[in-house]
Design a protein around this motif. Structure first.
Motif: not given
Length: 183
Positions: A24-28, A89-92, A132-136
């Motif tokens: 999801r885009d930045l939890a939104q 997986r998380p993405t940097t 800065a990492t975007l979590s799943p």
């Protein structure tokens, strides 16, 4: 039994489709995501309950969805491999103050959205960010570089203690210089 099987298969199918759809885009949810979610619920309704429009049929489908979701969450959370399989997986997206453009393109994120999310987490500028990492699940986790961390109460206490020790040492030195030697 048919409704139970239909509901389980639709649940698994949607889980796979959403996993393939990415994070999801930045939890939104943006407006496109919202439209897809609303349409998905409508599209799979008949697949879950078939031609049965009864209250019991609908409640049975809902109950099966809640139970299977609860079981899946518990199962997946017990096994790290399943977490990676179902959630990814998380993405940097930022490393050492630089946006990782390739990751943004792959995730379908706009730089301005990432910058805004970083600002909400205390970074005034991307150059202040170590990582800065975007979590799943869509949460952005920002780690500021060492020069831009906020001071904690512990940091202030240590600095206060250091300054007090320095002042005491200087006062003792001054007192030693001003005290006449014994005669």
């Amino acid at each position: 039994m048919e409704k139970l099987l239909r509901t389980v298969l639709v649940y698994i199918g949607l889980a796979v489709l959403l996993r393939l759809g990415g994070k999801r885009d930045l939890a939104q949810l943006n407006s496109f995501d919202l439209v897809v979610m609303l349409l998905l619920s409508n599209v799979v309704q008949n697949a879950v309950i078939g031609n049965d429009n009864s209250l019991t049929g609908g409640l049975l489908g809902a109950a099966v969805l809640v139970v299977i979701n609860s079981l899946m969450v518990r199962l997946v959370n017990r096994h790290p491999r399943l977490v990676r399989l179902f959630e990814g997986r998380p993405t940097t997206v930022i490393r050492d103050g630089q946006v990782v453009s390739k990751a943004l393109r792959r995730l379908g994120l706009r730089r301005s959205d990432v910058v805004a999310a970083c600002r909400r987490q205390g970074a005034d500028n991307i150059s202040e960010i170590a990582d800065a990492t975007l979590s799943p699940g869509g949460a952005l986790v920002v780690t500021l570089d060492e020069d831009h961390h906020d001071a904690t109460i512990g940091d202030l206490r240590r600095e206060n203690d250091r300054l007090l020790a320095q002042i005491r040492a200087e006062l003792a030195d001054l007192e030693r210089r001003l005290t006449p030697p014994p005669a």
